[in-house]
Design a protein around this motif. Structure first.
Motif, mmCIF file in Angstrom:
data_model
loop_
_atom_site.group_PDB
_atom_site.id
_atom_site.type_symbol
_atom_site.label_atom_id
_atom_site.label_comp_id
_atom_site.label_asym_id
_atom_site.label_seq_id
_atom_site.Cartn_x
_atom_site.Cartn_y
_atom_site.Cartn_z
ATOM 1 N N ASN A 167 -6.293 10.641 -5.643
ATOM 2 C CA ASN A 167 -6.813 11.517 -7.246
ATOM 3 C C ASN A 167 -8.038 12.443 -7.175
ATOM 4 O O ASN A 167 -9.177 10.825 -7.560
ATOM 5 C CB ASN A 167 -6.889 11.101 -8.205
ATOM 6 N N GLN A 168 -8.851 13.140 -7.137
ATOM 7 C CA GLN A 168 -10.129 13.819 -7.727
ATOM 8 C C GLN A 168 -11.045 12.860 -8.451
ATOM 9 O O GLN A 168 -11.893 12.142 -8.590
ATOM 10 C CB GLN A 168 -10.293 14.892 -6.708
ATOM 11 N N ALA A 169 -9.915 13.528 -9.811
ATOM 12 C CA ALA A 169 -10.757 12.698 -10.560
ATOM 13 C C ALA A 169 -11.297 10.931 -10.730
ATOM 14 O O ALA A 169 -12.110 10.452 -11.195
ATOM 15 C CB ALA A 169 -9.504 13.075 -12.498
ATOM 16 N N LYS A 170 -9.470 10.382 -10.770
ATOM 17 C CA LYS A 170 -10.604 9.384 -10.318
ATOM 18 C C LYS A 170 -11.714 8.351 -9.192
ATOM 19 O O LYS A 170 -11.912 7.509 -9.422
ATOM 20 C CB LYS A 170 -8.932 8.349 -10.058
ATOM 21 N N ARG A 171 -11.254 9.261 -8.273
ATOM 22 C CA ARG A 171 -12.330 9.315 -6.968
ATOM 23 C C ARG A 171 -13.865 9.482 -7.543
ATOM 24 O O ARG A 171 -14.694 8.543 -7.420
ATOM 25 C CB ARG A 171 -12.082 9.991 -5.795
#
Lengths: 253, 162
Positions: free
Chosen positions: B116-120
């Motif tokens: 997940n981009q936001a979590k990254r």
């Protein structure tokens, strides 16, 4: 002939002292200081090149053309603060009471024979230190128990592999892996309030504190090469610890 | 108020015990055992008391270690042991183990787990925050212990009388 033999004996003794200090974890400045004191007690001058694995030393006298240069290989490192303290004290008494070479050699032999703490005392003390770390990072008493147990087993592995003569980084890696696997069990079974702290602190007994602090003081004293060597050893140790932790965390994710 | 002081004292006592454990691992002479415990206790007390008053952990660590560095010269004179022997063990409990752990954890999640981009992005934030806190604590330990020794070196503990 006699006086050149005397010179060889002096340089051998001074090399023995400095290699003993390096092995025990003294910084380069302290080694130089101790050599200067012993040399002034023996009424001679010295110049030396100290590196991590070898020491080159020349001893010469003011009123003669004689000099002697020898090279000594340093044995594997084993930190021992008692030896540093005893040699420092011996150097002061040697200067004050004007000891001759035989007295100094006898004292050094006595210092080398000093016993270390028993293995079990070291195991328990270091495991208590691990539990203390866990408390510092706000773990509760169950977490501290987990940290105690995993530090104990990890250090036991570290000591046992020392007897077998394995490579030091391999030993650090296996100790770190086993300690963190044991502490991970605490996370799996959800023991205590913060099981992560037990995992984070179970491997701290391997931290190369002496190497890194000595590296910094060596840098400040302009002993750049020795500082770099110590820094690199410290970094290798940290990498070995991190790899062990990493694999344990990957296994239990 | 009383519970806060008791908590501080407990944490400080464990710092002292951790210092003792490392002293024994480094085979310190038996004569410095009480000194190492007291120094570890005091340094831990200073660090956690400062952190209780919202001083940042990096500055609190620096002040505690600097205190050890300053006090070790007169103590060395008194107990007749070189400063290195009882200065290094009390600083070991200051090592930022938890930040190191958090950094490794975030790096591992970033590389192997999270898609997940936001979590990254959050993980990158965690890697930098924890990694640099760890780095600055390490620097403040090294600087705090060696600066006083360099500043006070002009009057070394004992002098050679030629």
């Amino acid at each position: 002939m006699d006086s050149s033999k005397e010179l060889i004996k002096t340089v051998d003794l001074l090399l023995e002292i400095s290699s003993l200090l390096m092995v025990s974890g003294a910084n380069t400045n302290r080694v130089n200081l101790s050599i200067d004191r012993f040399a002034s007690a023996l009424h001679c001058n010295t110049s030396c090149f100290i590196s991590h694995k070898t020491i080159v030393m020349t001893v010469y006298e003011d009123n003669s053309t004689l000099s002697c240069t020898r090279v000594k290989n340093i044995p594997p490192y084993a930190i021992n603060f008692s030896i540093i303290s005893a040699i420092s004290k011996a150097s002061w008494t040697a200067v004050e009471e004007d000891w001759n070479i035989d007295q100094i050699a006898k004292e050094i032999e006595a210092i080398k024979k000093q016993k270390r703490y028993p293995k079990l005392v070291v195991l328990i003390a270091v495991s208590l230190a691990g539990a203390g770390f866990c408390n510092i990072f706000s773990g509760d008493y169950i977490n501290m128990g987990v940290a105690f147990a995993s530090t104990f087993i990890g250090l036991l592995i570290f000591q046992l592999t020392h007897r077998e003569g394995y490579n030091v980084y391999l030993r650090i890696f296996s100790a770190s892996l086993i300690a963190s696997v044991l502490a991970s069990l605490g996370i799996v079974f959800k023991l205590g309030a913060n099981p992560e702290t037990a995992l984070a602190t179970s491997i701290l007994f391997l931290v190369p504190g002496v190497a890194l602090i000595n590296s910094f003081t060596d840098f400040l004293d302009n002993n750049i090469i020795n500082g770099l060597v110590r820094y690199t050893t410290g970094l290798m140790t940290v990498l070995a610890i991190a790899l062990g932790l990493f694999i344990a965390m990957l296994l239990f994710q | 108020m009383l519970t806060i002081i008791l908590n501080l004292l407990e944490v400080a006592a464990w710092s002292g015990i951790a210092a003792l454990g490392f002293g024994i691992l480094f085979n310190m002479p038996k004569g410095v055992v009480p000194t190492v415990f007291i120094l570890g206790f005091t340094a831990g007390f200073i660090k956690f008391a400062l952190m209780h008053f919202n001083v940042h952990i990096v500055l609190a660590t620096f002040i505690a270690v600097f205190f050890i560095g300053i006090i070790c010269m007169p103590v060395a004179h008194k107990i007749h042991h070189p400063p290195v022997v009882f200065c290094i063990p009390p600083t070991i409990p200051m090592i930022p183990g938890y930040f190191a752990y958090e950094t490794v954890l975030s790096v591992m999640n970033f590389i192997f787990m999270e898609a997940n981009q936001a979590k990254r992005m959050e993980l990158i934030d965690a890697i930098f925050a924890n990694g640099f806190t760890m780095l600055f604590i390490l620097i403040s330990i090294a600087a705090g212990i060696s600066l006083p020794m360099l500043l006070l070196r002009k009057n070394t503990v004992k002098k050679i009388e030629d």
